[in-house]
Design a protein around this motif. Sequence first.
Motif, PDB file in Angstrom:
ATOM      1  N   ALA A   1      48.070  34.929  43.535  1.00  0.00           N
ATOM      2  CA  ALA A   1      46.843  35.689  43.250  1.00  0.00           C
ATOM      3  C   ALA A   1      45.824  34.786  42.534  1.00  0.00           C
ATOM      4  CB  ALA A   1      47.153  36.926  42.413  1.00  0.00           C
ATOM      5  N   MET A   2      46.296  33.975  41.602  1.00  0.00           N
ATOM      6  CA  MET A   2      45.407  33.055  40.879  1.00  0.00           C
ATOM      7  C   MET A   2      44.807  32.021  41.828  1.00  0.00           C
ATOM      8  SD  MET A   2      44.894  33.748  37.764  1.00  0.00           S
ATOM      9  CE  MET A   2      44.744  35.396  38.395  1.00  0.00           C
TER      10      MET A   2
ATOM     11  N   ARG B   1      44.423  32.261  45.061  1.00  0.00           N
ATOM     12  CA  ARG B   1      43.482  32.938  45.970  1.00  0.00           C
ATOM     13  C   ARG B   1      42.187  33.256  45.235  1.00  0.00           C
ATOM     14  NH1 ARG B   1      48.319  36.461  48.256  1.00  0.00           N
ATOM     15  NH2 ARG B   1      48.737  35.286  50.168  1.00  0.00           N
ATOM     16  N   PHE B   2      42.279  33.635  43.954  1.00  0.00           N
ATOM     17  CA  PHE B   2      41.086  33.942  43.158  1.00  0.00           C
ATOM     18  C   PHE B   2      40.169  32.718  43.072  1.00  0.00           C
ATOM     19  CE2 PHE B   2      38.560  36.113  40.035  1.00  0.00           C
ATOM     20  CZ  PHE B   2      38.064  35.102  39.226  1.00  0.00           C
ATOM     21  N   TRP B   3      40.741  31.572  42.711  1.00  0.00           N
ATOM     22  CA  TRP B   3      39.917  30.366  42.573  1.00  0.00           C
ATOM     23  C   TRP B   3      39.423  29.853  43.915  1.00  0.00           C
ATOM     24  CZ3 TRP B   3      37.384  29.938  38.473  1.00  0.00           C
ATOM     25  CH2 TRP B   3      37.922  30.369  37.251  1.00  0.00           C
TER      26      TRP B   3
ATOM     27  N   ASP C   1      38.619  31.770  46.356  1.00  0.00           N
ATOM     28  CA  ASP C   1      37.523  32.692  46.630  1.00  0.00           C
ATOM     29  C   ASP C   1      36.283  32.310  45.810  1.00  0.00           C
ATOM     30  OD1 ASP C   1      36.371  35.663  45.465  1.00  0.00           O
ATOM     31  OD2 ASP C   1      36.515  35.430  47.632  1.00  0.00           O
ATOM     32  N   PHE C   2      36.492  31.897  44.556  1.00  0.00           N
ATOM     33  CA  PHE C   2      35.381  31.473  43.698  1.00  0.00           C
ATOM     34  C   PHE C   2      34.695  30.233  44.296  1.00  0.00           C
ATOM     35  CE2 PHE C   2      33.005  31.177  39.838  1.00  0.00           C
ATOM     36  CZ  PHE C   2      32.812  29.822  39.597  1.00  0.00           C
TER      37      PHE C   2
ATOM     38  N   THR D   1      32.856  26.456  34.932  1.00  0.00           N
ATOM     39  CA  THR D   1      33.893  27.468  35.168  1.00  0.00           C
ATOM     40  C   THR D   1      35.072  26.834  35.895  1.00  0.00           C
ATOM     41  OG1 THR D   1      32.202  29.166  35.321  1.00  0.00           O
ATOM     42  CG2 THR D   1      34.354  29.725  36.197  1.00  0.00           C
TER      43      THR D   1
ATOM     44  N   HIS E   1      33.825  37.062  36.833  1.00  0.00           N
ATOM     45  CA  HIS E   1      32.919  37.907  37.616  1.00  0.00           C
ATOM     46  C   HIS E   1      32.443  39.152  36.872  1.00  0.00           C
ATOM     47  CE1 HIS E   1      33.631  35.468  41.087  1.00  0.00           C
ATOM     48  NE2 HIS E   1      34.898  35.752  41.151  1.00  0.00           N
TER      49      HIS E   1
ATOM     50  N   VAL F   1      44.650  40.659  37.505  1.00  0.00           N
ATOM     51  CA  VAL F   1      44.427  40.172  38.864  1.00  0.00           C
ATOM     52  C   VAL F   1      43.087  40.745  39.301  1.00  0.00           C
ATOM     53  CG1 VAL F   1      45.316  40.058  41.233  1.00  0.00           C
ATOM     54  CG2 VAL F   1      46.917  40.236  39.311  1.00  0.00           C
TER      55      VAL F   1
ATOM     56  N   ILE G   1      42.537  40.453  47.029  1.00  0.00           N
ATOM     57  CA  ILE G   1      43.562  39.635  46.387  1.00  0.00           C
ATOM     58  C   ILE G   1      44.536  40.563  45.656  1.00  0.00           C
ATOM     59  CG2 ILE G   1      43.973  37.897  44.573  1.00  0.00           C
ATOM     60  CD1 ILE G   1      41.291  36.605  45.392  1.00  0.00           C
TER      61      ILE G   1
ATOM     62  N   TYR H   1      48.534  41.012  46.221  1.00  0.00           N
ATOM     63  CA  TYR H   1      49.436  40.896  45.071  1.00  0.00           C
ATOM     64  C   TYR H   1      50.361  42.113  45.000  1.00  0.00           C
ATOM     65  CZ  TYR H   1      51.077  40.759  40.252  1.00  0.00           C
ATOM     66  OH  TYR H   1      51.879  40.750  39.131  1.00  0.00           O
TER      67      TYR H   1
END
Lengths: 229, 234
Positions: free
Chosen positions: A96-97, A99-101, A103-104, A140, B53, B66, B71, B75
Amino acid sequence: MAGEKVQLLSAMPSPYVMRVEVALVVKGVDYEKVPQDLSNKSELLLHSNPIYKKVPVLLHNGKAVCESGIIVQYVDEAWPSADGGNLLPADAYGRAMARFWADFVDKKVFDALFGTLKASKGTEEEKKAAEENVVAVMSTLEEALVKGGEGPFYGGARMGLVDVMLVPLLAWLPAIEELAQLSLPWASKLPCLEAWFAASKAHPATAVLPEPPKITEFVTNVILPRFAN
Amino acid sequence: MTSSVKVLSFWRSPFGVRVLIALKEKGVEYEYIEEQDLLETKSKLLLESNPVHKKVPVLIHNGKPVCESLIILQYIDETWPSHDNNGFLPPDPYERAVVRFWADYADKKIFEAIRLILKNAEGELVEQGKKIMKESMATLDKALKDVARDGPYFGGKNINLVDITLASYLCWIETLETLGNFKSLEESTCPHLCEWAKVVVQHPSVKEGLATIPAQKVLESARELRKKYFGILE
């Protein structure tokens, strides 16, 4: 793997294509690059990506996968690596982390950089705002790298999903720094990112990226004229 | 082992409601925390759990946040795996790429249409928004028709990532059509998607989730937003 046909519909300057190509190399997948003329789109491109009509498209035994972030995850899953060589970690939270970054990077980083190119033809105020936006976004990214623990990559000692998504900066950032006259505070504010750049440049997979001068030429001749007033 | 699951969201958010649907589908108990005021003052919890965000929804699992709805959905799928390949994503890598593609498409298009139609009274931008809605509904109708499945959903007999993502927009699609006085999800152009919509709202997890975001309330709220922030009086 015998009998596998992997083709990458590409275009030299596209940072989205670069992500996929580096992913394929990191995963040790044999592929054929099929450069596309985006001003005169081929039947193959239009047929394999009818929704967006864009590169990159990955054709794996004739089946098309589109959208760079989706393609990179596909490459990771279709060619699973042994011994920690996958682009995504095994645990759900780590994934998840990552994928988050990723996406960022996809939503913020390249837009901020391209914004400075547009602003380079604008007012002093616009230039300043665009540069501040890039510094904020890069800061960031720096924080994410610091918090992520051991580098030099987001994936740790090896390149992972986030690194692959960010890697087109190697080709694009020097060109943008030059043409938008960007001055990024590497030493004072972005030391981990600076180390990331050095490690990425030294990584064998990034040898497939175009040299920055080619991108400078492309930006000068094709992109900047679009912003001329 | 009891785990703590919290969802920080706002009732009107289609991104938030899909997280609720997903948790219900997995039978996971959660504590719902409503963010009081999305547009003005953001809560300490939100700023701490999503500093990058500052948006909802956020899933907080055993204290770890999360963010980003798709995402979060993946998860949830990976943390509470379903049996018999009935997860939100199929096991085959190519099929997974196709599911991710359509969920991403729905988000790209519908969110853009919401932005264009909600913020403008009339004119070119609204027309652009309507065009995006009509085209995307027709495209999704075809996607549903083309996908090989053994049931009424994009996921076949069980709802998958695309079903949950699209279902979470149904009240907003209705609201946009009322605000813009047009139709996009209709029998003549989207027969398969219309049939899908009738069935999906009866799915237990979807029904429970959508009950938190009733269409009439969304419309009223949208009208208030338009008046307050964009000076649009109906």
